[in-house]
Design an enzyme around this catalytic site. Structure first.
Site, PDB file in Angstrom:
ATOM      1  N   HIS A 285       0.880  -1.191   0.000  1.00 54.05           N
ATOM      2  CA  HIS A 285       0.000   0.000   0.000  1.00 54.05           C
ATOM      3  C   HIS A 285       0.910   1.233   0.000  1.00 54.05           C
ATOM      4  O   HIS A 285       1.709   1.410  -0.928  1.00 54.05           O
ATOM      5  CB  HIS A 285      -0.913  -0.117   1.226  1.00 54.05           C
ATOM      6  CG  HIS A 285      -2.065   0.837   1.301  1.00 54.05           C
ATOM      7  ND1 HIS A 285      -2.439   1.660   0.272  1.00 54.05           N
ATOM      8  CD2 HIS A 285      -2.939   1.104   2.322  1.00 54.05           C
ATOM      9  CE1 HIS A 285      -3.491   2.384   0.646  1.00 54.05           C
ATOM     10  NE2 HIS A 285      -3.813   2.069   1.884  1.00 54.05           N
ATOM     11  N   HIS A 324      -2.468  -2.530  -9.695  1.00 52.45           N
ATOM     12  CA  HIS A 324      -3.419  -1.919  -8.774  1.00 52.45           C
ATOM     13  C   HIS A 324      -4.676  -2.772  -8.749  1.00 52.45           C
ATOM     14  O   HIS A 324      -5.083  -3.303  -9.769  1.00 52.45           O
ATOM     15  CB  HIS A 324      -3.773  -0.493  -9.227  1.00 52.45           C
ATOM     16  CG  HIS A 324      -4.332   0.332  -8.126  1.00 52.45           C
ATOM     17  ND1 HIS A 324      -5.662   0.306  -7.789  1.00 52.45           N
ATOM     18  CD2 HIS A 324      -3.729   1.182  -7.249  1.00 52.45           C
ATOM     19  CE1 HIS A 324      -5.849   1.118  -6.759  1.00 52.45           C
ATOM     20  NE2 HIS A 324      -4.706   1.656  -6.409  1.00 52.45           N
ATOM     21  N   ASP A 380       2.705   5.290  -6.878  1.00 54.06           N
ATOM     22  CA  ASP A 380       3.945   5.188  -6.121  1.00 54.06           C
ATOM     23  C   ASP A 380       5.177   5.017  -6.991  1.00 54.06           C
ATOM     24  O   ASP A 380       6.303   5.066  -6.486  1.00 54.06           O
ATOM     25  CB  ASP A 380       3.855   3.987  -5.150  1.00 54.06           C
ATOM     26  CG  ASP A 380       2.890   4.273  -4.022  1.00 54.06           C
ATOM     27  OD1 ASP A 380       2.937   5.393  -3.492  1.00 54.06           O
ATOM     28  OD2 ASP A 380       2.089   3.386  -3.683  1.00 54.06           O
TER      29      ASP A 380
END
Ligand code: CMC
Length: 446
Positions: A285, A324, A380
């Site tokens: 995460h 994702h 990210d």
């Protein structure tokens, strides 16, 4: 890693459509037929419960490990279309907010549902700014951590500790109390984060400066040394502000779910936020930005990328910052982040790891392993490169995710509290363990 493909569904012959918003189910164990209402493209799991073989049976349940196809709430905060790569807060596109808004305005939008007018924005900024100080005892508490303590561990602990300073926060059904805790949480998260960072450097804490913007003040508390007045670089201040906008909410992700789930026990919002922060810390995460940078450092050079991708394809490694649960297209946040990276490099110099990241992306976007699984860069993938160029150590990256996500967590928490359909979170299980058996005394066990 398990696939989420619905392989167990058997397609039977399709009769002609009736146009009714219902689902017909035949329980082949009994031959009984059921008609279940469909609303908002969902059926209610409780509508399966009457489907039984014997009257004393518990009844049918949905089995959905990791909630891959279960809506746990209805929400009006954030909309994502993962196939099209769309993200909107309260109906506004992430692209437009990143271009025109500020984090503090976006936080208001997420929390209260509408963009603020001038006086609402002024009040909101004033109240957040005037709740940035933390009790001096929290500094002592921080001093107890080792110099090399991970700042996420320090942040989780100190947010939870705020609960002990504000017992009024237990009054969760009082709107005034919720508003006060919201100011405190949004105001104090950057202070706790900056103090954790300064502690790890052994530097004295730098106190908030109310003349600066939300992000400008955060940079001040992190980086001020001997100057009487810290002046943030405007490009870096704006870059951080946009990154905060991009991270403000992301509907029912792991940490928001933790916030809702823990908050559903009616604990105060500081404890629930500590739980959400802990959920965010994991490398799958919010810890992924740190993991991406460690991966790029491990790869070391553009020439080593093909060999690394081979290890990913063999299942030995994950390509961190890729994939994702919801996006099966380019994460719209990643596109904006990539653009910001170059603006930051113009000020701070190019981060050499960018070449390795670009080569990973180039190969992955052409390779059947990634294409067939619809794995694209997520938010990210590039953020760590920006943060590193701005002078943040890797351990601070997840913290930079947690600060802006606090607005989303609080909005999700409040929506859950005020939703009359919500109760304490308590999933069911499918028990596959032993039937009742006799206790064996210790001297008769092998
Ligand atoms: N590298 C290599 N293979 C991957 C990756 C990856 N990063 N992500 C997914 N896969 C493969 C996975 O092995 C599986 O293959 P198979 O069908 O052969 O078993 C398939 O793709 C589907 O993956 P999954 O694990 O079932 O998908 P998920 O929805 O459970 O996981 C995820 C989503 C984000 C946890 C996962 O993609 C991942 O671990 N990515 C790397 C960590 C990361 O970047 N996390 C940040 C997410 S975005 C920020 C945030 O919201 O926190």
């Amino acid at each position: 890693m398990s696939s989420t493909k619905p392989e167990s569904v058997i397609n039977v012959k399709t009769p002609s459509a009736t146009g009714r918003e219902t689902l017909s189910i035949t329980d082949n164990r009994t031959g009984r037929q059921y008609e279940v209402p469909i609303k908002n493209e969902t059926i209610r799991a409780l509508d399966l419960r009457p489907m039984k073989v014997n009257t004393e049976d518990f009844g049918l349940m949905g089995y959905d490990p990791a909630f891959t196809n279960t809506a746990s709430c209805s929400s009006k905060i954030t909309f994502i279309d993962g196939d099209k790569g769309i993200l909107r807060y309260r109906g506004y596109s992430i692209e437009e907010l990143a271009e025109k808004s500020t984090y503090i305005e976006t936080a208001y939008l997420i929390l209260y549902g509408e963009l603020p007018n001038k006086s609402e924005l002024a009040d909101w900024s004033y109240n957040v700014t005037h709740h940035t100080f933390i009790h001096e005892s929290i500094k002592k508490f921080l001093d107890g951590f080792h110099y090399d303590a991970h700042p996420m561990g320090m942040l989780i602990s100190t947010v939870a500790a705020l609960s002990t300073f504000y017992p009024d926060a237990k009054d969760i059904f009082n709107p005034e109390s919720r508003r006060k805790q919201t100011y405190r949480l949004i105001g104090k998260m950057p202070t706790l984060a900056a103090f954790a960072y300064r502690h790890s450097l052994g530097m004295p804490f730098a106190y908030p400066d109310n003349d600066l913007s939300y992000c400008g003040n955060f940079l001040n508390m992190l980086f001020r040394t001997t100057e009487l007045k810290y002046r943030p670089n405007p490009t870096l201040e704006r870059a951080l502000d946009i990154l905060f906008i991009l991270h403000a909410d992301h509907e029912q992700n792991c940490s928001s779910t933790a916030m809702r789930c823990v908050g559903s026990s009616h604990v105060d919002p500081y404890c629930a936020t500590a739980a959400a922060t802990a959920a965010l810390y994991g490398p799958l995460h919010g810890g992924a930005n740190e993991a991406v940078l460690r991966m790029l450092v491990e790869i070391g050079s553009v020439n080593n990328v093909p060999a690394y991708i081979k290890r990913v394809k063999s299942g030995e490694k994950l390509l961190m910052g890729f994939g994702h649960r919801v996006y099966k297209n380019y994460d719209p946040r990643a596109r904006i982040v990539k653009h910001i990276a170059y603006e930051v490099f113009d000020v701070m110099g190019k981060n050499p790891l960018i070449e390795i990241a670009l080569e990973c992306e180039r190969i992955a976007l052409e390779d059947d392993y990634f294409v067939s699984r619809r794995l694209y860069p997520n938010v990210d993938f590039y953020t760590g490169l920006i943060y590193q160029s701005m002078g943040f150590p890797m351990t601070m990256f997840p913290v930079l995710f947690a600060i802006p996500r606090t607005s989303g967590w609080i909005a999700q928490w409040e929506e859950m509290l005020l939703d009359p359909e919500q109760k304490i979170s308590r999933p069911r299980q499918v028990y596959l363990g032993h039937e009742l058996r006799d206790y064996t005394p210790l001297d008769r066990r092998d």
